[in-house]
Scaffold this motif. Structure first.
Motif, PDB file in Angstrom:
ATOM      1  N   ASN A   6       7.848  -5.332  -6.865  1.00 14.79           N
ATOM      2  CA  ASN A   6       8.228  -4.114  -6.164  1.00 14.79           C
ATOM      3  C   ASN A   6       9.623  -3.692  -6.581  1.00 14.79           C
ATOM      4  O   ASN A   6      10.426  -4.496  -7.030  1.00 14.79           O
ATOM      5  CB  ASN A   6       8.199  -4.350  -4.659  1.00 14.79           C
ATOM      6  CG  ASN A   6       6.812  -4.709  -4.194  1.00 14.79           C
ATOM      7  OD1 ASN A   6       5.867  -4.002  -4.471  1.00 14.79           O
ATOM      8  ND2 ASN A   6       6.692  -5.837  -3.518  1.00 14.79           N
ATOM      9  N   SER A  62      13.333  -0.682   0.126  1.00 17.69           N
ATOM     10  CA  SER A  62      12.301  -1.232  -0.755  1.00 17.69           C
ATOM     11  C   SER A  62      11.004  -0.456  -0.578  1.00 17.69           C
ATOM     12  O   SER A  62      10.707   0.058   0.508  1.00 17.69           O
ATOM     13  CB  SER A  62      12.068  -2.714  -0.448  1.00 17.69           C
ATOM     14  OG  SER A  62      11.532  -2.894   0.839  1.00 17.69           O
ATOM     15  N   LEU A  63      10.217  -0.381  -1.636  1.00 11.93           N
ATOM     16  CA  LEU A  63       8.958   0.360  -1.571  1.00 11.93           C
ATOM     17  C   LEU A  63       7.979  -0.277  -0.598  1.00 11.93           C
ATOM     18  O   LEU A  63       7.192   0.415   0.041  1.00 11.93           O
ATOM     19  CB  LEU A  63       8.331   0.454  -2.961  1.00 11.93           C
ATOM     20  CG  LEU A  63       9.072   1.343  -3.962  1.00 11.93           C
ATOM     21  CD1 LEU A  63       8.357   1.326  -5.299  1.00 11.93           C
ATOM     22  CD2 LEU A  63       9.193   2.764  -3.447  1.00 11.93           C
ATOM     23  N   ILE A  64       8.036  -1.592  -0.486  1.00 13.89           N
ATOM     24  CA  ILE A  64       7.109  -2.235   0.449  1.00 13.89           C
ATOM     25  C   ILE A  64       7.490  -1.906   1.886  1.00 13.89           C
ATOM     26  O   ILE A  64       6.634  -1.778   2.758  1.00 13.89           O
ATOM     27  CB  ILE A  64       7.055  -3.766   0.222  1.00 13.89           C
ATOM     28  CG1 ILE A  64       5.805  -4.345   0.889  1.00 13.89           C
ATOM     29  CG2 ILE A  64       8.299  -4.458   0.699  1.00 13.89           C
ATOM     30  CD1 ILE A  64       5.460  -5.747   0.443  1.00 13.89           C
ATOM     31  N   SER A  85       4.621   0.278   2.123  1.00 17.03           N
ATOM     32  CA  SER A  85       3.759  -0.859   1.776  1.00 17.03           C
ATOM     33  C   SER A  85       3.182  -0.706   0.370  1.00 17.03           C
ATOM     34  O   SER A  85       2.051  -1.123   0.101  1.00 17.03           O
ATOM     35  CB  SER A  85       2.634  -1.014   2.804  1.00 17.03           C
ATOM     36  OG  SER A  85       3.153  -1.203   4.092  1.00 17.03           O
ATOM     37  N   CYS A  86       3.960  -0.070  -0.510  1.00 17.85           N
ATOM     38  CA  CYS A  86       3.560   0.187  -1.902  1.00 17.85           C
ATOM     39  C   CYS A  86       2.305   1.060  -1.994  1.00 17.85           C
ATOM     40  O   CYS A  86       1.569   0.997  -2.983  1.00 17.85           O
ATOM     41  CB  CYS A  86       3.367  -1.128  -2.658  1.00 17.85           C
ATOM     42  SG  CYS A  86       4.895  -2.048  -2.863  1.00 17.85           S
ATOM     43  N   ASP A  87       2.066   1.851  -0.958  1.00 18.10           N
ATOM     44  CA  ASP A  87       0.948   2.804  -0.938  1.00 18.10           C
ATOM     45  C   ASP A  87       1.546   4.204  -0.931  1.00 18.10           C
ATOM     46  O   ASP A  87       2.080   4.660   0.086  1.00 18.10           O
ATOM     47  CB  ASP A  87       0.091   2.558   0.303  1.00 18.10           C
ATOM     48  CG  ASP A  87      -1.041   3.590   0.447  1.00 18.10           C
ATOM     49  OD1 ASP A  87      -1.191   4.445  -0.452  1.00 18.10           O
ATOM     50  OD2 ASP A  87      -1.761   3.530   1.464  1.00 18.10           O
ATOM     51  N   ASP A  88       1.470   4.901  -2.067  1.00 19.45           N
ATOM     52  CA  ASP A  88       2.102   6.214  -2.207  1.00 19.45           C
ATOM     53  C   ASP A  88       1.615   7.221  -1.173  1.00 19.45           C
ATOM     54  O   ASP A  88       2.334   8.163  -0.824  1.00 19.45           O
ATOM     55  CB  ASP A  88       1.843   6.781  -3.613  1.00 19.45           C
ATOM     56  CG  ASP A  88       2.716   6.116  -4.665  1.00 19.45           C
ATOM     57  OD1 ASP A  88       3.362   5.108  -4.327  1.00 19.45           O
ATOM     58  OD2 ASP A  88       2.749   6.597  -5.807  1.00 19.45           O
ATOM     59  N   ARG A 114      13.283   0.028 -10.688  1.00 19.56           N
ATOM     60  CA  ARG A 114      12.350  -1.067 -10.933  1.00 19.56           C
ATOM     61  C   ARG A 114      13.093  -2.385 -10.866  1.00 19.56           C
ATOM     62  O   ARG A 114      14.140  -2.539 -11.500  1.00 19.56           O
ATOM     63  CB  ARG A 114      11.699  -0.893 -12.312  1.00 19.56           C
ATOM     64  CG  ARG A 114      10.694  -1.968 -12.650  1.00 19.56           C
ATOM     65  CD  ARG A 114       9.425  -1.789 -11.826  1.00 19.56           C
ATOM     66  NE  ARG A 114       8.360  -2.600 -12.363  1.00 19.56           N
ATOM     67  CZ  ARG A 114       7.892  -3.693 -11.786  1.00 19.56           C
ATOM     68  NH1 ARG A 114       8.399  -4.104 -10.644  1.00 19.56           N
ATOM     69  NH2 ARG A 114       6.903  -4.361 -12.336  1.00 19.56           N
TER      70      ARG A 114
END
Length: 559
Positions: free
Chosen positions: A154, A213-215, A219-222, A292
């Motif tokens: 992530n 953070s993206l999570i 939750s890393c769901d765009d 990244r």
């Protein structure tokens, strides 16, 4: 404002030092806190304590939320998570009075709870009653802790928000707006992701950029729904609602150079009651930078090769190779400890080297033709090319070498460390993540040139390399532990510290009854982290980054 970073996930070593499996983010909220203030409600803050060797120490703390008995804290508490350890935590809630130190007065204490990080991770969301001293319940007070795993796959996003023409909620001045972003979970619950600072007396606020953070964000769901609320701050905790809007990370990423993403801030009550109501202002995403955070596998899959070198101790203390008691004795039915360690580590490393050619060196022996002592020689006796074909080639070179040399001494390893460090440095400055070196040193005793070795390791810590030292035999290796930075920072004789901890030392006898895989798992456990640390420090991304970047709005940076 909270900065969220991720880490790689090397596997924990068996019998060796614990390797961080991942990082965990904890988010905290409380309900029905005790009211310690006479005129206002309590101003709560949560302190996270960790237990080390029986002692409790503060690790981190949340922000203070004014006049609120049901606080939802925005500050993210981050910890390293170790599967194989019991990590005891204590959460203590205090009512803060001004800037004086926490815990100086008993009546500031609103309650606390003890648990382990494993319990929180296993439940993901844990709610517990707060306890006062002597185990007494703090009324109906509860604390809820959400845990989220942060993996190396992530990244984090940096967002910049501003607003225009917000509704004025104050009679004698303008609104004091702040923005909250909530993630809508699969079960419909809302999780606070970020709360901005308050901009005083301003209907066109520009909030500070923040990282998340993206999570945590989605939750890393765009396409996960995000709920955004704008409030007018009130010092008594009774904030006035200005408006809200819904979005997702996919929509946010529509931002491009010169174009901004804009949402109407809607107050549902006004929309129902007022015929000509349009909105309560506009909220604008003015900038988005997606970073990244590279993992070990990102570098390996990007084409980074791991070059493996083994250095073998041929000093006289090993014993005559023709004698069955010698550590170098070649038993036709069973490999000796040198070969066992070499094969265990080498067979894993060879998977990361495309040409399957390994450097094999020796030290501490008299070598032909003049039988002068050498502390840095190719065991195939080819100074122009010290490489052997695959691990089997190294084994054969070792076996062929033994009858031709005279075991001697002393045990000097600095020359070989300097040799590999020079190779790793190359002739030109390192510009890409194409090559990383692992040096495996097999020795039967404590090194003689300890000062030179420490100096060599400090120099090597600036190069793309790791050093693994395996102690063979039954010698007292206590003094070798100084080279392994696990118990403190290794320094050169002049006091210069290593840039990175690059040395792992283990005695082979700890693994005599274990499988070869156990030794390899232990000594290689820290290598993924060391690879990422080196290239991150040099700000070198993988050669083929997983994430495609837009030159205008996206920044791929190792952390």
């Amino acid at each position: 404002m909270s900065d969220s970073q991720e880490a790689t996930s090397p596997v924990a070593g068996i019998g060796g030092p614990a390797a961080c499996v991942c990082k965990v983010e904890l988010r905290v909220s409380c309900k029905s806190l005790l009211d310690r203030d006479t005129l206002n409600k309590s101003d709560p803050c949560v302190i996270l304590m960790v237990q080390n060797q029986g002692q409790w120490t503060e690790l981190d703390r949340t922000e203070v939320i004014k006049s609120n008995l049901n606080p939802v804290f925005a500050k993210v508490l981050m910890l390293d998570y170790y599967f194989e350890e019991v990590q005891k935590l204590r959460f203590e809630v205090y009512d803060i009075h001004g800037a004086h130190s926490i815990g100086t007065r008993d009546d500031d204490f609103l309650g606390g709870v003890e648990c382990t990080l494993g319990q929180i991770v296993a439940q993901k969301k844990m709610m517990k009653p707060l306890l006062l001293k002597y185990g007494k319940y703090a009324g109906k007070s509860t604390i809820t802790i959400h845990a989220e795993e942060i993996s190396g796959n992530n990244g984090y996003v940096e967002l910049s928000f501003c607003a225009k023409k917000l509704d004025d909620k104050d009679l004698f001045s303008k609104s004091d707006p702040f923005l909250e972003i909530y993630r809508i979970n699969d079960d419909g619950t809302e999780q606070l992701v970020h709360r901005t600072e308050v901009i005083k007396n301003n209907l066109n606020p520009v909030w500070e950029p923040f990282k998340v953070s993206l999570i945590s964000l989605c939750s890393c769901d765009d396409e996960r729904k995000l709920k955004c609320l704008v409030w007018d701050y009130d010092s008594r905790g009774k904030h006035d609602f200005i408006g809200e809007f819904y979005t997702n990370f996919k929509e946010m990423q529509k931002i491009s150079s010169g174009n901004k993403v804009t949402w109407e801030c809607i107050n549902p009550k006004y929309k129902l009651k007022k015929k000509n109501y349009k909105n309560s202002g506009l909220v604008i995403l003015s900038d988005l930078k997606l970073h990244r955070v590279y993992s070990f596998l990102d570098y390996i899959m990007g084409g980074c090769q791991i070059h493996f070198t083994v250095a073998i101790d041929f000093t006289a203390s090993n014993g005559d190779p023709r004698n069955s008691c010698s550590l170098h004795y070649i038993n036709p039915y069973q490999p000796n400890e040198y070969l066992k360690a070499l094969i265990a580590v080498g067979e894993i490393c060879q998977d990361y080297d495309s040409d399957k050619r390994f450097s094999a060196l020796g030290f501490g022996a008299r070598i032909p033709p003049n039988y002068e002592v050498s502390h840095d020689f190719a065991i195939n006796f080819n100074p122009e090319d010290d490489e052997c074909e695959e691990i089997q080639g190294v084994v054969e070179a070792y076996q062929n070498c033994l009858p031709k040399i005279q075991l001697y001494g002393p045990t000097n390893v600095a020359p070989i460390i300097n040799r590999i460090a020079k190779q790793a440095a190359g002739k030109e400055p390192i510009k890409d993540a194409s090559l990383y070196h692992i040096l495996l040193i097999l020795t039967d005793g404590v090194v003689t040139d300890m000062a030179d070795t420490r100096e060599a390791i400090v120099r090597a810590s600036y190069q793309p390399m790791s050093i693994i030292i395996v102690g063979v035999g039954n010698a007292d290796f206590t003094d070798m532990q100084i080279l392994d930075g696990d118990d403190g920072v290794l320094r050169s004789p002049k006091g210069e510290p290593v840039l990175r901890d690059i040395v792992q030392f283990v005695p082979f006898r700890d693994f005599k009854t274990a499988s070869p895989a156990a030794l390899a798992k232990c000594v290689l456990a820290e290598v993924p982290k060391q690879v990422v640390e080196y290239f991150s420090h040099k700000a070198i991304p993988p050669m083929n980054p997983v994430l495609n970047s837009s030159p205008n709005s996206i920044a791929n940076t190792p952390e």
